[in-house]
Motif scaffolding. Structure first.
Motif, PDB file in Angstrom:
ATOM      1  N   SER A   1      17.562  70.299  39.694  1.00  0.00           N
ATOM      2  CA  SER A   1      16.670  70.703  38.351  1.00  0.00           C
ATOM      3  C   SER A   1      16.349  71.550  38.391  1.00  0.00           C
TER       4      SER A   1
ATOM      5  N   ARG B   1      10.168  56.045  31.968  1.00  0.00           N
ATOM      6  CA  ARG B   1      10.609  57.185  31.670  1.00  0.00           C
ATOM      7  C   ARG B   1      12.390  57.213  31.008  1.00  0.00           C
ATOM      8  N   LEU B   2      13.083  56.886  32.038  1.00  0.00           N
ATOM      9  CA  LEU B   2      14.270  56.605  32.325  1.00  0.00           C
ATOM     10  C   LEU B   2      15.221  55.396  31.826  1.00  0.00           C
TER      11      LEU B   2
ATOM     12  N   LEU C   1      15.221  57.535  28.028  1.00  0.00           N
ATOM     13  CA  LEU C   1      16.448  58.051  28.041  1.00  0.00           C
ATOM     14  C   LEU C   1      17.919  57.311  27.552  1.00  0.00           C
TER      15      LEU C   1
ATOM     16  N   LEU D   1       8.328  66.982  33.278  1.00  0.00           N
ATOM     17  CA  LEU D   1       9.399  66.662  32.128  1.00  0.00           C
ATOM     18  C   LEU D   1      10.900  67.330  31.899  1.00  0.00           C
TER      19      LEU D   1
ATOM     20  N   ASP E   1      14.415  65.418  33.093  1.00  0.00           N
ATOM     21  CA  ASP E   1      14.504  64.718  31.994  1.00  0.00           C
ATOM     22  C   ASP E   1      16.440  65.338  31.776  1.00  0.00           C
TER      23      ASP E   1
ATOM     24  N   GLU F   1      13.182  69.318  28.614  1.00  0.00           N
ATOM     25  CA  GLU F   1      12.682  67.771  28.171  1.00  0.00           C
ATOM     26  C   GLU F   1      13.821  67.306  27.178  1.00  0.00           C
ATOM     27  N   VAL F   2      14.334  65.908  27.194  1.00  0.00           N
ATOM     28  CA  VAL F   2      14.999  65.309  26.456  1.00  0.00           C
ATOM     29  C   VAL F   2      13.586  64.182  25.460  1.00  0.00           C
TER      30      VAL F   2
END
Length: 460
Positions: free
Chosen positions: A300, A336-337, A340, A370, A373, A398-399
Motif C-alpha cells: 500500500s 478498524r480490522l 473491515l 486510512l 484499508d 479507504e474502505v
C-alpha cells in the motif's frame, strides 16, 4: 518562613485538586492522585535566581496585536534532516523540548550524535545517569569532528546545574534525564511527581527568560506514556517520542505535541554500530524482500506527515483452532480490522466468521493512514484463498461501511512514490481521477468504486 502548600495531582492527566480524590474527574482513572509539596511562590528559589543571573532577560510588556511581528525567529539548524522535519524546521530559540522513549531505544545516542555534529555553538550536556567516561566511550563510536564548544556535566542537583550554566553561558542545554534531577526546594526523591514538576518548571523559566533552548530526555512507563505527571507535557513546547522495536533495526521519531509545527511529521532512523543513520527513503527500508508466490501480502502507498512511502501489509487467515476465532493486528488499529472484516462478510460475501485473522505491518511500523484499508482487505483475501498477488501491484484507498472505496488525499504523491520504486499497476479510488493528470505517470492506474472491483482486478 512561609509554609509549603500541599496539592494533589493526577499522574495520568495532570488534573489538580486541593484534597485527595479516589476517582479523577478529568480522566476517570482510579487511585491516580499523588500528594506533592509545592514551594511558596513568593520566595525566589535558588534555582530561579541562578537561572536568571548572568543572562539577558526578556522584558515583557503589553503589546497590541498589530504591533507584533509576524515573522518567526530564525530556527537553529540541527544538521539532521529527520529531526528538523519533526521539530517543524529546526529548534526554536527559547523553547523547551521533551524527548521520550523506552529504555535502550536510542534517546541518548540520538541527542549525543546530534549535538556532536552541531558545531559552532556552546552546548552543555547534563547527564544524570551516565559518567563522563561512559559518554566519552559512546561518543568515540559516533563519527564526529572534535569541538571545544561541546561540554559535559555529570550532576543531579538542579541548583548546581544552574551554577555551572552561569559560568559556562551555553547556547543550548540537554538534560539526560529529567527524572534524575532533583531540587532542594522539594522534600522528595528524584523522579517523584513533585521533583519532576518543579525541575521542569525551573528549566522552563530559564529557557523563556534567557532564550536558550533546553532539551529534556524522559523515560517511558510500562503503559507507554512519559514517566512523571501528565502536566510535564503541558509545560514543554514540544513533545517528541522515539519509538521502535529493539528487535528491528530502524527507529521512528514522532511528534506528539508541537507549538511550532505539525504533529503529523515523523522521522525514520536506522540503528547501526556507529550510531543512527537517517533514512531518506523509508520505502526501500520497508520493502526489502521478494514476495513472488507468497500469499497474504499486499503493498500500500501510505503517507505520514508530508512524506509518502510504500508499506507491506501481511495477513494470515486460518481455521479457528479453539472455537472462538481470534482477531489480532500489529501496527494497525484492531477495531478498524474488525470493521473491515465485517464489510467483507456483508458486502463482498466472504465468510470469515470461523477463521482466525492476523494482520501485521512489516517491520514493526505503526501506520494510521486510512489509505491502507484496501491493502488490508486484499491481504486477508489473498491469504484466505491462498493466492498470491502479482508482483508490481500496489494500492491506496479507504474502505467505507457500504463497501465503497473512498478517495484519499495527495494521490499524486502516492502514485509518484509507487512509480519511483518500479511498480507497474496501482489501484486507486475512482473519485480521485477527477482532475488527475495521468499523462505525467507511466504506471497503469486502475480506478475502482467498490471493493469487489478491486478484488476482481487483483484475483480475476
Amino acid at each position: 518562613m512561609a509554609k509549603d502548600k500541599i496539592a494533589y495531582v493526577c499522574s495520568n492527566c495532570g488534573q489538580e485538586a486541593t484534597k485527595w480524590i479516589g476517582k479523577c474527574p478529568g480522566c476517570g482513572q482510579w487511585n491516580t492522585f499523588k500528594e506533592i509539596r509545592v514551594a511558596d511562590t513568593r520566595q525566589q528559589t535558588a534555582a530561579h535566581a541562578a537561572a536568571t543571573a548572568g543572562h539577558t532577560l526578556r522584558n515583557n510588556k503589553v503589546l497590541k496585536l498589530k504591533e507584533i511581528s509576524g515573522h518567526d525567529d530564525p530556527r537553529i539548524d540541527m544538521h539532521d534532516g529527520e529531526l528538523n522535519r519533526v521539530l517543524g524546521g529546526g529548534l526554536v530559540p527559547g523553547s523547551i523540548v521533551l524527548l521520550g522513549g523506552e529504555p535502550g531505544i536510542g534517546k541518548s545516542t540520538l541527542s549525543l550524535q546530534t549535538m556532536l555534529n552541531l558545531t559552532g555553538k556552546r552546548i552543555l550536556y547534563v547527564s544524570g545517569e551516565e559518567s563522563a567516561h561512559q559518554l566519552k566511550m559512546r561518543a568515540n563510536r559516533i563519527p564526529h569532528n572534535e569541538s571545544d564548544g561541546f561540554m559535559i556535566l555529570c550532576e543531579n542537583s538542579l541548583e548546581n546545574i544552574f551554577e555551572h550554566i552561569k559560568d559556562v553561558q551555553p547556547e543550548l542545554i540537554i538534560v539526560d534525564s529529567i527524572q534524575t534531577i532533583s531540587t532542594e526546594d522539594v522534600e522528595s526523591s528524584a523522579g517523584s511527581i513533585a521533583q519532576v514538576r518543579e525541575c521542569a518548571s525551573a528549566l522552563l523559566r530559564f529557557a523563556k527568560t534567557s532564550g536558550v533552548p533546553v532539551i529534556l530526555i524522559g523515560h517511558i512507563t510500562k503503559e507507554g506514556t512519559l514517566a512523571g505527571p501528565k502536566i510535564l507535557e503541558h509545560i514543554v513546547d514540544t513533545v517528541i517520542q522515539f519509538e521502535g522495536d529493539q528487535h528491528y533495526m530502524y527507529r521512528i521519531l514522532r511528534s506528539i505535541k508541537n507549538r511550532f509545527g505539525s504533529t503529523s511529521e515523523l522521522g525514520i532512523y536506522e540503528m547501526q554500530q556507529t550510531g543512527l543513520r537517517q533514512v531518506a527513503n523509508p520505502s526501500e527500508l520497508l520493502l526489502t524482500q521478494e514476495h513472488d508466490g507468497l500469499s497474504g501480502i499486499a503493498i500500500s502507498s501510505a503517507i505520514e506527515g508530508v512524506r509518502p512511502f510504500l508499506v507491506e501489509t501481511q495477513a494470515l487467515v486460518s481455521s479457528a483452532a479453539y472455537g472462538t476465532p481470534q482477531r489480532s493486528a500489529t501496527g494497525f488499529d484492531q477495531r478498524r480490522l474488525n470493521m473491515l472484516l465485517a464489510v467483507l462478510e456483508k458486502r463482498v460475501g466472504f465468510k470469515l466468521m470461523q477463521k482466525d485473522v492476523f494482520i501485521n505491518i512489516a517491520g514493526g511500523l505503526r501506520v494510521t493512514d486510512l489509505a491502507i484499508d484496501l491493502s488490508v482487505i486484499a491481504a486477508v483475501l489473498s491469504s484466505n484463498v491462498d493466492t498470491a498477488i502479482e508482483s508490481g501491484w500496489c494500492m491506496a484507498g479507504e474502505v467505507g461501511l457500504s463497501g465503497e472505496v473512498r478517495p484519499v488525499n495527495r494521490i499524486e504523491q502516492r502514485v509518484a512514490e509507487a512509480e519511483k520504486l518500479g511498480f507497474s499497476h496501482m489501484i486507486i479510488p475512482k473519485h480521485n481521477m477527477s482532475g488527475f493528470n495521468r499523462s505525467k505517470f507511466n504506471i497503469e492506474l486502475i480506478p475502482v468504486r467498490k471493493v469487489e472491483e478491486a478484488l476482481r482486478a487483483l484475483f480475476g
